[in-house]
Design a protein around this motif. Structure first.
Motif, PDB file in Angstrom:
ATOM      1  N   LYS A  75       0.863  -1.173   0.000  1.00 28.02           N
ATOM      2  CA  LYS A  75       0.000   0.000   0.000  1.00 28.02           C
ATOM      3  C   LYS A  75       0.902   1.226   0.000  1.00 28.02           C
ATOM      4  O   LYS A  75       1.894   1.272   0.705  1.00 28.02           O
ATOM      5  CB  LYS A  75      -0.893   0.000   1.231  1.00 28.02           C
ATOM      6  N   ASN A  98      -1.123  -5.320   1.505  1.00 30.73           N
ATOM      7  CA  ASN A  98      -1.965  -4.895   0.392  1.00 30.73           C
ATOM      8  C   ASN A  98      -3.189  -5.806   0.382  1.00 30.73           C
ATOM      9  O   ASN A  98      -3.288  -6.722   1.192  1.00 30.73           O
ATOM     10  CB  ASN A  98      -1.208  -4.983  -0.938  1.00 30.73           C
ATOM     11  N   GLU A 107      -6.696  -5.188  -4.849  1.00 23.10           N
ATOM     12  CA  GLU A 107      -5.759  -4.251  -5.482  1.00 23.10           C
ATOM     13  C   GLU A 107      -4.775  -4.987  -6.388  1.00 23.10           C
ATOM     14  O   GLU A 107      -4.462  -4.532  -7.481  1.00 23.10           O
ATOM     15  CB  GLU A 107      -4.987  -3.445  -4.431  1.00 23.10           C
ATOM     16  N   LYS A 166      -6.264  -6.098  -9.755  1.00 22.94           N
ATOM     17  CA  LYS A 166      -6.369  -5.025 -10.755  1.00 22.94           C
ATOM     18  C   LYS A 166      -5.096  -4.911 -11.587  1.00 22.94           C
ATOM     19  O   LYS A 166      -5.155  -4.599 -12.772  1.00 22.94           O
ATOM     20  CB  LYS A 166      -6.623  -3.674 -10.066  1.00 22.94           C
TER      21      LYS A 166
END
Length: 129
Positions: free
Chosen positions: A14, A54, A58, A61
């Motif tokens: 992140k 994370n 995410e 994607k």
């Protein structure tokens, strides 16, 4: 025909910091764990795990057109390392090369996963009984 190139895959924590990198051929599967993702991979011939801050959503994607496929709410699998798909009492599961882990395929992902294997690999599909 040229053999596929073994690309390097990068995983970012992140905030966008590069946290982990490995060859696609070494990548086994990703497993969601709260706000983290356990990246299971082959290191010196043995299965190893890297814990990444994370979410699977995410990561998914970033790997839309790769061999990393979502097969369950809690799992993504590297289809290049799938040995076989079989039907069990709990539903469809995937067995991996170089790992004893059996990865479940949830009902919501079953159609897209079986369609992928039916159209693009020589992995045997389970028979409908």
């Amino acid at each position: 025909m040229m053999p596929p190139v073994d690309t390097t895959v990068n995983f970012f924590a992140k905030g966008g910091r590069l946290a982990f990198s490995t060859k696609m051929s070494n990548l086994l599967y990703l497993e969601a764990a709260d706000n983290y993702v356990n990246i299971h991979y082959i290191n010196d011939g043995k299965e190893d795990t890297f814990i990444l801050h994370n979410s699977l959503k995410e990561i998914e994607k970033r790997f839309v057109d790769s061999s990393l496929k979502r097969c369950h709410r809690g799992y993504m699998v590297n289809v290049e390392n799938v040995k076989l798909m079989r039907k069990e009492s709990i539903g469809l599961v995937l067995e991996l090369n170089q790992s004893n882990k059996v990865i479940p395929i949830s009902k919501s992902y079953a159609a897209s996963v079986t369609q992928f294997f039916a159209s693009s690999t020589d992995i045997p599909l389970p028979e409908d009984n």
